[in-house]
Design an enzyme around this catalytic site. Structure first.
Site, PDB file in Angstrom:
ATOM      1  N   SER A 105       0.867  -1.180   0.000  1.00  0.00           N
ATOM      2  CA  SER A 105       0.000   0.000   0.000  1.00  0.00           C
ATOM      3  C   SER A 105       0.899   1.223   0.000  1.00  0.00           C
ATOM      4  CB  SER A 105      -0.849  -0.010   1.271  1.00  0.00           C
ATOM      5  OG  SER A 105      -1.419   1.260   1.512  1.00  0.00           O
TER       6      SER A 105
ATOM      7  N   TYR B 207      -1.215  -0.505  10.778  1.00  0.00           N
ATOM      8  CA  TYR B 207      -1.495  -0.803   9.368  1.00  0.00           C
ATOM      9  C   TYR B 207      -0.309  -0.388   8.504  1.00  0.00           C
ATOM     10  CZ  TYR B 207      -3.660  -0.869   4.781  1.00  0.00           C
ATOM     11  OH  TYR B 207      -3.913  -1.128   3.450  1.00  0.00           O
TER      12      TYR B 207
HETATM   13  C1  8X3 Z   1      -4.806   2.001   2.042  1.00  0.00           C
HETATM   14  C2  8X3 Z   1      -4.422   3.124   1.184  1.00  0.00           C
HETATM   15  O1  8X3 Z   1      -4.905   5.549   0.485  1.00  0.00           O
HETATM   16  O2  8X3 Z   1      -6.811   4.175   1.203  1.00  0.00           O
HETATM   17  O3  8X3 Z   1      -3.997   0.871   1.789  1.00  0.00           O
HETATM   18  O4  8X3 Z   1      -5.219   4.982   2.831  1.00  0.00           O
HETATM   19  S1  8X3 Z   1      -5.379   4.522   1.447  1.00  0.00           S
END
Ligand code: 8X3
Length: 250
Positions: free
Chosen positions: A137, A150
């Site tokens: 991510s 996270y």
């Molecule tokens: C999540 C990315 O940009 O939605 O993995 O926070 S975001």
């Protein structure tokens, strides 16, 4: 040969299953909801005449995942693509105010289970000139408030991917770290806000976020490169999103 997809019952995982079925890959689908997997697999089997194996996995149960792989081996099933996609964010709040159970669930799914899948699948990929996709991510490169564990878990995904590239040297295994920004997946937003659907919807209001197909297109593109080309890391953001927390909203 089979393509293994985790988190295959919804959104990105489900869309990957559809796309790889269209390319006549046999599939191994893993998720928590066997009911959803049953529906997906029966429609893919009848539409594409491929083999689809489904496994309900309880991510907190390491021996269950191990038994699933033993069953795959006993059936002499071979794997050459793995899309290690399952992951979740649970709630956002100050670190010390978070329920430790939620932090633990994120670590279990995003780190422990992710690692267990990578650990078990890599020997298959080594045998078969395979391709491993790891879903990190934008959160793996930038910390943001309330998302400590996270973000850290996604940095782990990124570093494990890079480390496994070293392991894979001398083989034809490709390892690609896919790092999306904001993707409209109701499930991701809804777990993030603990089933508050109004809040979940508000995350995507006022701009055009990525959709699951944008991610699946990227995975397909990376996979379709010739065997000597490993796209190691790819970050994908909505045009309106400049950093993890800077999104232009109308
Ligand atoms: C999540 C990315 O940009 O939605 O993995 O926070 S975001």
């Amino acid at each position: 040969m089979y393509t293994l997809i985790t988190g295959a019952s919804s959104w990105i995982g489900k869309s990957c299953a559809q796309r790889f079925a269209e390319k006549w890959h046999n599939l191994i689908l893993m998720a928590r909801s066997i009911d959803k997997l049953e529906k997906i697999s029966s429609s893919l089997r009848s539409e594409y005449k491929i083999d689809v194996l489904i496994y309900k996995v309880d991510v907190s149960n390491a021996s269950q995942v191990e038994n699933t792989f033993k069953e795959i081996e006993a059936k002499n099933i071979d794997i050459n693509v793995c899309i290690n996609n399952a992951g979740l964010a649970l709630w956002e709040s100050e670190f010390s105010k978070m329920d430790f159970q939620d932090l633990n669930t994120m670590m279990q799914v995003n780190i422990v289970w992710f690692t267990q899948i990578a650990h078990r699948v890599l020997p298959f990929l080594m045998k078969n000139d395979g391709h491993m996709f790891n879903m990190s991510s934008v959160a793996g490169t930038e910390p943001y408030e309330g998302w400590h564990v996270y973000c850290a878990s996604k940095a782990y995904v990124k570093m494990l991917s890079k480390s496994l590239r070293i392991e894979a040297m001398g083989t034809n295994v490709r390892i690609t770290d896919i790092a999306p920004g904001s993707v409209e997946t109701e499930w991701f937003a809804i777990t993030r806000f603990k089933w508050d659907s109004a809040k979940a919807k508000s995350v995507y209001a006022g701009y055009t976020p990525l959709c699951t197909d944008d991610i699946v297109d990227t995975i397909e593109f990376c996979h379709d490169r010739p065997g000597h080309v490993n796209i190691e890391y790819i970050a994908i953001m909505a045009t309106a999103q400049a950093t993890a927390r800077r999104i232009f909203k109308k």
